[in-house]
Scaffold this motif. Structure first.
Motif, PDB file in Angstrom:
ATOM      1  N   THR A  83       0.744  -1.389  -0.125  1.00 36.79           N
ATOM      2  CA  THR A  83      -0.024   0.089  -0.099  1.00 36.79           C
ATOM      3  C   THR A  83       0.714   1.469  -0.056  1.00 36.79           C
ATOM      4  N   PHE A  84       2.089   1.113   0.437  1.00 36.51           N
ATOM      5  CA  PHE A  84       2.929   2.581   0.591  1.00 36.51           C
ATOM      6  C   PHE A  84       4.261   2.169   0.357  1.00 36.51           C
ATOM      7  N   LEU A  85       5.052   3.660  -0.302  1.00 38.76           N
ATOM      8  CA  LEU A  85       6.301   3.793   0.068  1.00 38.76           C
ATOM      9  C   LEU A  85       6.610   4.915   0.755  1.00 38.76           C
ATOM     10  N   HIS A  86       7.510   4.572   1.747  1.00 35.58           N
ATOM     11  CA  HIS A  86       7.968   5.736   2.775  1.00 35.58           C
ATOM     12  C   HIS A  86       9.299   5.951   2.301  1.00 35.58           C
ATOM     13  N   LEU A  87       9.250   7.299   1.855  1.00 35.16           N
ATOM     14  CA  LEU A  87      10.782   7.888   1.350  1.00 35.16           C
ATOM     15  C   LEU A  87      11.530   8.589   2.296  1.00 35.16           C
ATOM     16  N   HIS A  88      12.579   8.010   2.931  1.00 35.35           N
ATOM     17  CA  HIS A  88      13.311   8.780   3.947  1.00 35.35           C
ATOM     18  C   HIS A  88      14.402   9.501   2.948  1.00 35.35           C
ATOM     19  N   PHE A  89      14.204  10.888   2.949  1.00 37.51           N
ATOM     20  CA  PHE A  89      15.206  11.694   1.897  1.00 37.51           C
ATOM     21  C   PHE A  89      15.823  12.788   2.592  1.00 37.51           C
ATOM     22  N   SER A  90      15.714  12.887   4.186  1.00 41.11           N
ATOM     23  CA  SER A  90      16.674  13.828   4.545  1.00 41.11           C
ATOM     24  C   SER A  90      17.710  13.053   5.689  1.00 41.11           C
ATOM     25  N   ASP A  91      18.828  13.345   5.835  1.00 40.78           N
ATOM     26  CA  ASP A  91      19.765  12.626   6.656  1.00 40.78           C
ATOM     27  C   ASP A  91      21.063  13.462   6.803  1.00 40.78           C
ATOM     28  N   ASN A 143      -1.680   2.959  -7.208  1.00 41.82           N
ATOM     29  CA  ASN A 143      -2.540   3.006  -6.159  1.00 41.82           C
ATOM     30  C   ASN A 143      -1.554   2.942  -4.897  1.00 41.82           C
ATOM     31  N   VAL A 144      -0.421   3.264  -5.090  1.00 43.04           N
ATOM     32  CA  VAL A 144       0.683   3.047  -3.977  1.00 43.04           C
ATOM     33  C   VAL A 144       0.829   4.613  -3.131  1.00 43.04           C
ATOM     34  N   GLU A 145       0.551   4.680  -2.067  1.00 39.52           N
ATOM     35  CA  GLU A 145       0.739   5.975  -1.324  1.00 39.52           C
ATOM     36  C   GLU A 145       2.324   6.258  -1.084  1.00 39.52           C
ATOM     37  N   LEU A 146       2.662   7.480  -1.135  1.00 38.46           N
ATOM     38  CA  LEU A 146       4.030   7.931  -1.174  1.00 38.46           C
ATOM     39  C   LEU A 146       3.815   8.688   0.523  1.00 38.46           C
ATOM     40  N   ILE A 147       4.699   8.322   1.167  1.00 36.31           N
ATOM     41  CA  ILE A 147       4.793   8.781   2.526  1.00 36.31           C
ATOM     42  C   ILE A 147       5.996   9.325   2.708  1.00 36.31           C
ATOM     43  N   PRO A 148       6.273  10.740   2.650  1.00 34.98           N
ATOM     44  CA  PRO A 148       7.505  11.589   2.891  1.00 34.98           C
ATOM     45  C   PRO A 148       8.083  11.510   4.228  1.00 34.98           C
ATOM     46  N   GLU A 149       9.267  11.496   4.499  1.00 35.38           N
ATOM     47  CA  GLU A 149       9.810  11.637   5.885  1.00 35.38           C
ATOM     48  C   GLU A 149      10.920  12.895   5.818  1.00 35.38           C
ATOM     49  N   LEU A 150      10.523  13.672   6.590  1.00 39.56           N
ATOM     50  CA  LEU A 150      11.462  14.756   6.891  1.00 39.56           C
ATOM     51  C   LEU A 150      11.949  14.647   8.255  1.00 39.56           C
ATOM     52  N   ASP A 151      13.064  14.144   8.551  1.00 37.25           N
ATOM     53  CA  ASP A 151      13.552  13.638   9.755  1.00 37.25           C
ATOM     54  C   ASP A 151      14.216  14.715  10.638  1.00 37.25           C
ATOM     55  N   SER A 152      13.828  14.692  11.923  1.00 41.20           N
ATOM     56  CA  SER A 152      14.047  15.728  12.863  1.00 41.20           C
ATOM     57  C   SER A 152      13.503  14.906  14.397  1.00 41.20           C
ATOM     58  N   PRO A 153      14.222  15.575  15.377  1.00 40.02           N
ATOM     59  CA  PRO A 153      15.258  16.781  15.706  1.00 40.02           C
ATOM     60  C   PRO A 153      16.652  16.351  15.263  1.00 40.02           C
ATOM     61  N   SER A 209      -0.866  12.604  -3.440  1.00 42.45           N
ATOM     62  CA  SER A 209      -0.380  11.378  -3.190  1.00 42.45           C
ATOM     63  C   SER A 209       0.051  10.803  -2.000  1.00 42.45           C
ATOM     64  N   SER A 210      -0.136  11.707  -1.176  1.00 36.36           N
ATOM     65  CA  SER A 210       0.010  11.266   0.512  1.00 36.36           C
ATOM     66  C   SER A 210      -1.177  11.800   1.170  1.00 36.36           C
ATOM     67  N   ARG A 211      -1.466  10.702   2.377  1.00 39.59           N
ATOM     68  CA  ARG A 211      -2.272  10.793   3.361  1.00 39.59           C
ATOM     69  C   ARG A 211      -1.708  11.041   4.741  1.00 39.59           C
ATOM     70  N   HIS A 212      -0.218  10.691   4.709  1.00 45.70           N
ATOM     71  CA  HIS A 212       0.526  10.614   5.841  1.00 45.70           C
ATOM     72  C   HIS A 212       1.780  11.233   5.482  1.00 45.70           C
ATOM     73  N   PHE A 213       2.439  11.819   6.656  1.00 43.16           N
ATOM     74  CA  PHE A 213       3.559  12.425   6.879  1.00 43.16           C
ATOM     75  C   PHE A 213       4.598  12.200   7.803  1.00 43.16           C
ATOM     76  N   HIS A 214       5.666  11.615   7.692  1.00 47.69           N
ATOM     77  CA  HIS A 214       6.600  11.097   8.822  1.00 47.69           C
ATOM     78  C   HIS A 214       7.665  12.214   9.163  1.00 47.69           C
ATOM     79  N   ILE A 215       7.561  12.553  10.445  1.00 50.73           N
ATOM     80  CA  ILE A 215       8.438  13.687  11.043  1.00 50.73           C
ATOM     81  C   ILE A 215       9.804  13.206  11.742  1.00 50.73           C
ATOM     82  N   GLY A 216      10.099  11.952  11.541  1.00 46.67           N
ATOM     83  CA  GLY A 216      11.254  11.439  12.246  1.00 46.67           C
ATOM     84  C   GLY A 216      11.076  10.836  13.589  1.00 46.67           C
ATOM     85  N   GLY A 217      12.133  11.561  14.541  1.00 48.88           N
ATOM     86  CA  GLY A 217      11.975  11.291  15.818  1.00 48.88           C
ATOM     87  C   GLY A 217      12.710  10.367  16.322  1.00 48.88           C
ATOM     88  N   ASP A 218      13.613   9.774  15.521  1.00 48.68           N
ATOM     89  CA  ASP A 218      14.700   8.559  15.845  1.00 48.68           C
ATOM     90  C   ASP A 218      16.081   9.102  16.363  1.00 48.68           C
TER      91      ASP A 218
END
Length: 508
Positions: A83-91, A143-153, A209-218
């Motif tokens: 159902t989804f592709l979670h893109l970890h694009f910042s590090d 029908n694959v959701e893209l979930i962007p991840e902007l990783d912080s703090p 294309s996104s219903r979710h947004f990943h804010i990191g937190g690791d």
């Protein structure tokens, strides 16, 4: 851990799962793998769980993937029913998207011979707005959701580097944490305003294309006494995203017993590790005492996805010339993992009811991939990704699934005709590759780049194996005997394959 990189995993079992019949397949073949076709014929579809979210988390920051390869990953997700592709694009290493906020623009970049945009100041690759639109349109068509991840703090180094070039070091110092240069100050209104501006840009790029947004937190620094600051930060960003119509996801690292009641219950959690795998065992135990476990979060009513860092992490290694590690990992997932196992290999604290787990993902991390080609990684991992998606979707039908898995796994998967990939750019000269003693078909990758090299390599096997050999490999008159086996030499533009004569040759 065994078979080198445990976070590295074969097509041997892409097959396995596609044939499991956990999903009613799309009309086209899922990957063009003989084992997949074999298994599709052997098994009838069983009921899958329609509400499970499952897919891939892909690290494009530490190892870059061009648009066409990302689209190939989307194909694998789609073909398996994910159902989804979670893109970890910042590090720390890179910010892999075009950005007006960070002044990383395609119009100011150079392009390599493959069309990849390179920032001339950082010398790092990124996806342009046009390339992102291509990916977005393709994902929507599948029908694959893209979930962007902007990783912080934490994991902010690449963003800080770009900001420093754009706004100067004094500005960066005002939003950076006072305690570590790798983190943003989560208590500073200016820092939060900046993160919101970057989130807004990314949200606008990905659109519907996104219903979710990943804010990191690791992997950020905190103590019990100041953890409430992170909770406030997460809640602030979640409220901001909710106003934009998006649900927030975060890693589980900062979720502790002392402050969990303060966390917005609408935030969804990607649970990768109870303790973060520190080297110090005492530190691991300390973290386990203060952190929320996955079952505890579920009982509190949170929606949680299983990102188990043992079974569901794959870290490709530079120099991995074959898909051996990914084959091993796929077999391991099929035999030993199910959706209820969340704490590394530990089955003792598994979740009793899989209905309560929202889903799962394979995570492919890039910190050790080096010169390994992105399309080779995609082919290496397609079976593992498929296996995870099928097992997740079949989680509520465990009796039937386990029966079929027993049939597949007996005698070390002897009945399967797997695919083994060899990346010719990763081979060392005079490499000797001994195939595992099971049915398999060998495919060579990166042949189009082989004229840049001049190598000799040996392939040892048996009459259980085949190799798909393109006709440009010219059979020579040279035969050598090695360790009691006869090897026939094949030549391609000065490169030599010494092929065990018992291995059957077939056309691609």
């Amino acid at each position: 851990m065994s078979d080198s990189s445990r976070k590295a995993r074969n097509p041997l079992i892409l097959a396995i799962l596609i044939g499991l019949g956990f999903h009613s397949f799309p009309a086209q073949a899922a990957e063009d793998d003989n084992a997949i076709l074999q298994l599709r014929q052997a098994f009838q579809p069983t009921e899958s769980t329609p509400n499970k979210e499952t897919g891939l988390a892909l690290d494009i920051a530490r190892h870059f993937y061009p648009a066409e390869v990302i689209k190939a990953f989307i194909d694998t997700i789609y073909n398996a029913g994910g159902t989804f592709l979670h893109l970890h694009f910042s590090d720390h290493e890179n910010y892999a998207l075009e950005s007006a906020v960070l002044n990383q623009r395609a119009e100011n970049a150079t392009q390599d011979k493959y069309g990849v945009y390179i920032n001339p100041k950082t010398h790092k690759p990124f996806l342009s707005y046009a390339q992102l639109k291509d990916i977005i349109d393709y994902a929507k068509s599948k029908n694959v959701e893209l979930i962007p991840e902007l990783d912080s703090p934490n994991h902010m180094t690449a963003i800080f580097d770009l900001l420093e070039k754009e706004r100067g070091k004094p500005y960066v110092q005002t939003i950076r944490s006072k305690w570590t240069e790798e983190e943003i100050d989560i208590t500073n209104p200016d820092s939060i305003a900046f993160i919101k501006s970057l989130i807004t840009e990314v949200v606008d790029i990905f659109g519907d294309s996104s219903r979710h947004f990943h804010i990191g937190g690791d992997e950020f620094g905190y103590g019990v006494d100041n953890n409430h600051e992170f909770i406030n930060y997460a809640n602030t960003l979640a409220k901001f995203l909710q106003e934009k119509g998006l649900k927030t996801r975060i890693w589980n690292d900062g979720l502790i017993k002392a402050t969990i009641n303060q966390l917005n219950p609408e935030i969804q959690i990607t649970y990768w590790s109870y303790d973060g795998n520190p080297q110090d065992e005492r530190e691991a135990q300390r973290r386990r005492k203060i952190r929320m476990s996955l079952p505890e979060l579920i009982e509190r009513g949170f929606s949680v996805l299983n990102y188990n860092a043992y079974y569901l992490y794959f870290t490709p290694e530079e120099g991995a010339a074959t898909s051996h590690d990914s084959n091993f990992a796929t077999r391991d997932v099929l035999k030993n993992w199910d959706l209820t196992i969340w704490d590394e290999q530990n089955p003792q604290n598994k979740v009793k009811d899989p209905h309560k787990i929202m889903g799962s993902a394979l995570s492919i991390w890039g910190e050790h991939a080096g010169s390994l080609q992105s399309d080779s990684i995609q082919k290496y991992t397609a079976p593992l990704l498929t296996a995870i998606i099928y097992k997740t979707k079949a989680a509520d039908n465990r009796a039937e699934t386990n029966r079929r898995l027993r049939l597949l796994t007996e005698n070390d998967f002897a009945s399967l005709n797997s695919t083994t990939y060899i990346d010719l750019l990763q081979l060392k000269n005079n490499a000797f590759i001994a195939l595992k003693n099971n049915r398999q078909t060998v495919r060579l990758l990166q042949e189009n780049k082989l004229p840049e090299r001049k190598i000799t390599f040996w392939l040892n096997g048996s009459d259980k194996q085949k190799i798909q050999l393109n006709p440009h490999w010219r059979k020579t008159d040279n035969i050598q005997r090695r360790d009691g086996r006869d090897y026939q030499a094949y030549d391609y533009q000065g490169n030599t394959l010494w092929l065990d004569k018992t291995i059957e040759i077939s056309a691609p």
